[in-house]
Motif scaffolding. Sequence first.
Motif, short mmCIF file in Angstrom:
data_model
loop_
_atom_site.label_atom_id
_atom_site.label_comp_id
_atom_site.label_asym_id
_atom_site.label_seq_id
_atom_site.Cartn_x
_atom_site.Cartn_y
_atom_site.Cartn_z
N GLU A 52 0.84 -1.20 0.00
CA GLU A 52 0.00 0.00 0.00
C GLU A 52 0.88 1.25 0.00
OE1 GLU A 52 -3.76 0.05 2.37
OE2 GLU A 52 -2.84 1.83 3.26
N GLU A 53 1.97 1.16 0.73
CA GLU A 53 2.89 2.30 0.80
C GLU A 53 3.42 2.66 -0.59
OE1 GLU A 53 6.43 1.69 3.14
OE2 GLU A 53 5.98 3.49 4.30
N GLU A 54 3.81 1.62 -1.34
CA GLU A 54 4.33 1.87 -2.69
C GLU A 54 3.25 2.48 -3.58
OE1 GLU A 54 6.12 -1.56 -4.91
OE2 GLU A 54 5.38 -0.43 -6.62
N ALA A 55 2.03 1.96 -3.46
CA ALA A 55 0.91 2.49 -4.25
C ALA A 55 0.69 3.97 -3.92
CB ALA A 55 -0.35 1.68 -3.97
N MET A 56 0.73 4.29 -2.63
CA MET A 56 0.52 5.68 -2.20
C MET A 56 1.64 6.57 -2.74
SD MET A 56 -2.08 5.88 0.26
CE MET A 56 -1.78 6.68 1.83
N GLU A 57 2.86 6.11 -2.67
CA GLU A 57 3.99 6.91 -3.16
C GLU A 57 3.87 7.19 -4.66
OE1 GLU A 57 7.81 5.14 -2.18
OE2 GLU A 57 7.33 5.36 -0.05
N LYS A 58 3.52 6.13 -5.42
CA LYS A 58 3.36 6.30 -6.86
C LYS A 58 2.29 7.33 -7.17
CE LYS A 58 4.63 1.79 -8.84
NZ LYS A 58 4.06 0.56 -9.42
N MET A 59 1.16 7.22 -6.49
CA MET A 59 0.06 8.13 -6.79
C MET A 59 0.30 9.54 -6.25
SD MET A 59 -1.85 6.79 -8.93
CE MET A 59 -0.41 5.92 -9.56
N ASP A 60 1.14 9.64 -5.23
CA ASP A 60 1.53 10.97 -4.75
C ASP A 60 2.33 11.67 -5.86
OD1 ASP A 60 1.82 12.73 -2.24
OD2 ASP A 60 3.84 12.65 -3.06
N GLU A 61 3.24 10.92 -6.45
CA GLU A 61 4.04 11.45 -7.55
C GLU A 61 3.13 11.82 -8.74
OE1 GLU A 61 7.86 9.23 -8.56
OE2 GLU A 61 6.81 9.21 -10.48
N ALA A 62 2.20 10.90 -9.06
CA ALA A 62 1.29 11.13 -10.19
C ALA A 62 0.40 12.37 -9.95
CB ALA A 62 0.43 9.90 -10.42
N ALA A 63 -0.03 12.54 -8.70
CA ALA A 63 -0.86 13.69 -8.37
C ALA A 63 -0.10 14.98 -8.61
CB ALA A 63 -1.34 13.61 -6.93
N ARG A 64 1.17 14.97 -8.19
CA ARG A 64 2.00 16.17 -8.38
C ARG A 64 2.25 16.44 -9.84
NH1 ARG A 64 6.93 14.97 -6.48
NH2 ARG A 64 6.22 13.28 -5.13
N ARG A 65 2.50 15.35 -10.61
CA ARG A 65 2.86 15.52 -12.02
C ARG A 65 1.67 15.83 -12.91
NH1 ARG A 65 6.39 10.49 -13.94
NH2 ARG A 65 6.48 11.67 -15.88
N LEU A 66 0.54 15.21 -12.59
CA LEU A 66 -0.56 15.27 -13.56
C LEU A 66 -1.89 15.77 -12.99
CD1 LEU A 66 -1.51 14.38 -16.46
CD2 LEU A 66 -2.34 12.30 -15.35
N LEU A 67 -2.28 15.25 -11.84
CA LEU A 67 -3.68 15.44 -11.43
C LEU A 67 -3.97 16.81 -10.81
CD1 LEU A 67 -4.22 11.88 -9.90
CD2 LEU A 67 -4.85 12.66 -12.18
N ALA A 68 -3.04 17.31 -10.01
CA ALA A 68 -3.28 18.57 -9.33
C ALA A 68 -2.43 19.68 -9.90
CB ALA A 68 -2.99 18.41 -7.84
N ASN A 69 -2.95 20.87 -9.84
CA ASN A 69 -2.17 22.06 -10.22
C ASN A 69 -1.67 22.70 -8.94
OD1 ASN A 69 -1.29 24.60 -10.82
ND2 ASN A 69 -3.01 25.13 -12.14
N PRO A 70 -0.37 22.56 -8.64
CA PRO A 70 0.14 22.97 -7.32
C PRO A 70 0.02 24.48 -7.06
CG PRO A 70 1.94 22.37 -8.79
CD PRO A 70 0.68 21.98 -9.49
N VAL A 71 -0.19 25.26 -8.11
CA VAL A 71 -0.32 26.71 -7.92
C VAL A 71 -1.64 27.03 -7.22
CG1 VAL A 71 -0.42 28.95 -9.08
CG2 VAL A 71 1.09 27.15 -9.95
#
Lengths: 81, 81
Positions: A52-71
């Motif tokens: 689960e930890e690996e899954a969370m880490e991957k999706m954290d990265e994906a969220a930063r790269r693609l899903l969310a606009n950090p601005v």
Amino acid sequence: MQYSLEVRIELKKGVIDAEGETVKKTLNLLGYEVEGVNTVSVYVIRLSAESEEEAMEKMDEAARRLLANPVIQNYSISAVK
Amino acid sequence: MQYSLEVRIELKKGVIDAEGETVKKTLNLLGYEVEGVNTVSVYVIRLSAESEEEAMEKMDEAARRLLANPVIQNYSISAVK
């Protein structure tokens, strides 16, 4: 193993939520005494990972790269049981 | 008293989730082995009511009238603590 994660994306404080404002106004027009509406986008993602930890880490990265606009957006990730 | 409720709107089973499909394909292209993505819309609504029950009833009605499309969407309502 397969995991199901929920990525929840919200607007940062101070960013105008146009959709939420419109929903609020329409609810008010329909007679509902609503004081505020905030919209949140959720992605429920199914993926395979070693843990689960690996899954969370991957999706954290994906969220930063693609899903969310950090601005203008904050995101959080949780496991769906 | 003021209450904060979350109205969660999901597509019914069998309805194509175009946004979810696009996110899935893009994540795959970026190298993430994602098997499926579903999108969910959430409205966080603040309103005044006599009781939490009344607030829930009002927003249940509002969800049926305005927020969800009953032909293709399911909704659920929960209180935010």
